[in-house]
Design a protein around this motif. Structure first.
Motif, PDB file in Angstrom:
ATOM      1  N   GLY A  71     -51.353 -21.532  39.525  1.00 13.05           N
ATOM      2  CA  GLY A  71     -50.601 -20.541  40.277  1.00 13.05           C
ATOM      3  C   GLY A  71     -51.087 -20.398  41.705  1.00 13.05           C
ATOM      4  N   ALA A  72     -51.002 -19.191  42.231  1.00 11.29           N
ATOM      5  CA  ALA A  72     -51.366 -18.952  43.631  1.00 11.29           C
ATOM      6  C   ALA A  72     -51.961 -17.558  43.774  1.00 11.29           C
ATOM      7  CB  ALA A  72     -50.145 -19.100  44.528  1.00 11.29           C
ATOM      8  N   ILE A  73     -52.628 -17.348  44.903  1.00 11.95           N
ATOM      9  CA  ILE A  73     -53.197 -16.040  45.231  1.00 11.95           C
ATOM     10  C   ILE A  73     -52.805 -15.699  46.662  1.00 11.95           C
ATOM     11  CG2 ILE A  73     -55.306 -14.691  45.578  1.00 11.95           C
ATOM     12  CD1 ILE A  73     -56.667 -16.513  43.519  1.00 11.95           C
ATOM     13  N   ILE A  74     -52.407 -14.444  46.871  1.00 16.10           N
ATOM     14  CA  ILE A  74     -52.181 -13.929  48.218  1.00 16.10           C
ATOM     15  C   ILE A  74     -53.303 -12.936  48.506  1.00 16.10           C
ATOM     16  CG2 ILE A  74     -50.633 -12.665  49.756  1.00 16.10           C
ATOM     17  CD1 ILE A  74     -48.325 -13.555  47.883  1.00 16.10           C
ATOM     18  N   PHE A  75     -54.056 -13.191  49.569  1.00 15.40           N
ATOM     19  CA  PHE A  75     -55.144 -12.299  49.971  1.00 15.40           C
ATOM     20  C   PHE A  75     -54.640 -11.371  51.074  1.00 15.40           C
ATOM     21  CE2 PHE A  75     -57.063 -16.237  48.497  1.00 15.40           C
ATOM     22  CZ  PHE A  75     -58.058 -15.799  47.634  1.00 15.40           C
TER      23      PHE A  75
END
Length: 341
Positions: free
Chosen positions: A261-265
């Motif tokens: 998946g992905a991460i938004i910081f």
């Protein structure tokens, strides 16, 4: 974090590109092993190598492409205002590129370079779904500062830098000029790292621009190599720290991790976006389309949750078939997410 809205209203974006026509082909590993390009990466190859590819590879599909192009297509598909700038050749490939990109909602500002062919790219897809890319340079790589008027930024809110736009000294000057002119006009900067090759070759150009960017997008390999951090936990803490505090270095950082998946910081915190659930056929352009989709959501009044859902819908469709195109069925999913946001 899920309900955070990054930008109220609608933001427009200008992206400079290497316009090119891309040929997709399914091959076995032995074909990739014949050439010197690392598997899973993109590289510029000689005319001789490109001619050899034309001789031995059976093309499944041809379409306009390129990292910046893919991001612009995703942003426009979802309803965003985006202009794509670049140089094409005075040939059939250049005409097809302009016609097809314009028909998909992207505002196109291209210069036709007489006497030069449009750039072309072979994307070879192996059974493990990895794609290895071979670029034959053409008109796109003749770009200089004389080809654009910086005042074009007066009509846009953000200038997006792509990691491939440092291919020669003229492009380094061009990119830094556009960043400076955009900031001078009070516009925001977005950096799209684009490919591990860009970090390896252009990382020293990218770093200072990333430090001046509101938004940054890249995958875990790109960030790991850029900041020489190969422990995932350490890298995530570092990326989060760049978005923390009253005066963060970056407003938000997008980290894609493939099947994880992905991460938004943002504000020093993490917002996770699960990977799309689909049958993976071809991951070409997945990172670019994810960036374009998430950026659309974040810059056009949607919550982080909605931005992530839009990206999952778009990318889930994209990687379920060959080529950087979306099927008609995904429109209903996108509209439902927008209505529910």
């Amino acid at each position: 974090m899920a309900d955070v809205i990054m930008h109220h209203g609608n933001a427009s974006m200008l992206i400079s590109a290497h316009p090119l026509m891309e040929m997709y082909a399914r091959v076995d590993d032995s074909v990739v092993e014949r050439f010197s390009v690392p598997k899973g990466e993109s590289n510029i190859v000689s005319r001789e190598v490109f001619n050899e590819l034309e001789r031995i590879v059976e093309v499944d599909r041809t379409s306009p492409a390129g990292s910046s192009c893919n991001t612009a297509l995703a942003y426009a598909y979802l309803g965003g205002i985006v202009t794509l700038f670049g140089i094409v050749g005075d040939d059939k490939a250049g005409r097809i590129y302009r016609e097809e990109i314009s028909s998909q909602g992207v505002q196109l500002k291209t210069t036709v370079r007489k006497g030069h062919p449009t750039s072309k790219l072979y994307t070879l897809i192996t059974p493990d779904h990895e794609r290895t890319m071979y670029l034959s340079m053409g008109a796109s790589h003749t770009l200089t500062v004389n080809d654009i008027k910086p005042s074009l930024m007066d009509k846009h809110d953000y200038y997006a830098v792509n990691g491939f736009l440092f291919a020669n000294p003229d492009q380094v000057i061009f990119t830094n000029m556009m960043v400076g002119e955009s900031l001078r006009r009070g516009k925001g900067i977005i950096t799209l790292i684009a490919n591990p090759f860009c970090v390896r070759v252009n990382g020293h150009f990218l770093k200072p621009i990333i430090d001046r960017s509101e938004y940054v997008s890249g995958n875990i390999e790109e960030y790991s190599n850029l900041y020489n951090m190969h422990d995932k936990s350490e890298l995530r803490k570092y990326l989060a720290s760049r978005t923390a505090g009253e005066t963060p270095i970056n407003k938000a950082i997008i980290l894609t991790m493939g099947r994880e998946g992905a991460i938004i910081f943002h504000h020093g915190e993490e917002f996770s976006v699960p990977a799309a659930e689909c049958n993976v056929v071809d991951t070409t352009g997945a990172g670019d389309f994810f960036a374009g989709s998430v950026l659309y959501g974040m810059l056009n009044g949607y919550t982080l949750k909605a931005a992530g859902e839009l990206a999952r819908a778009v990318v889930g469709d994209l990687i379920s078939h060959i080529g950087c195109t979306l099927s008609p069925e995904v429109r209903a999913k996108v509209d439902a997410i927008k209505m529910g946001a």
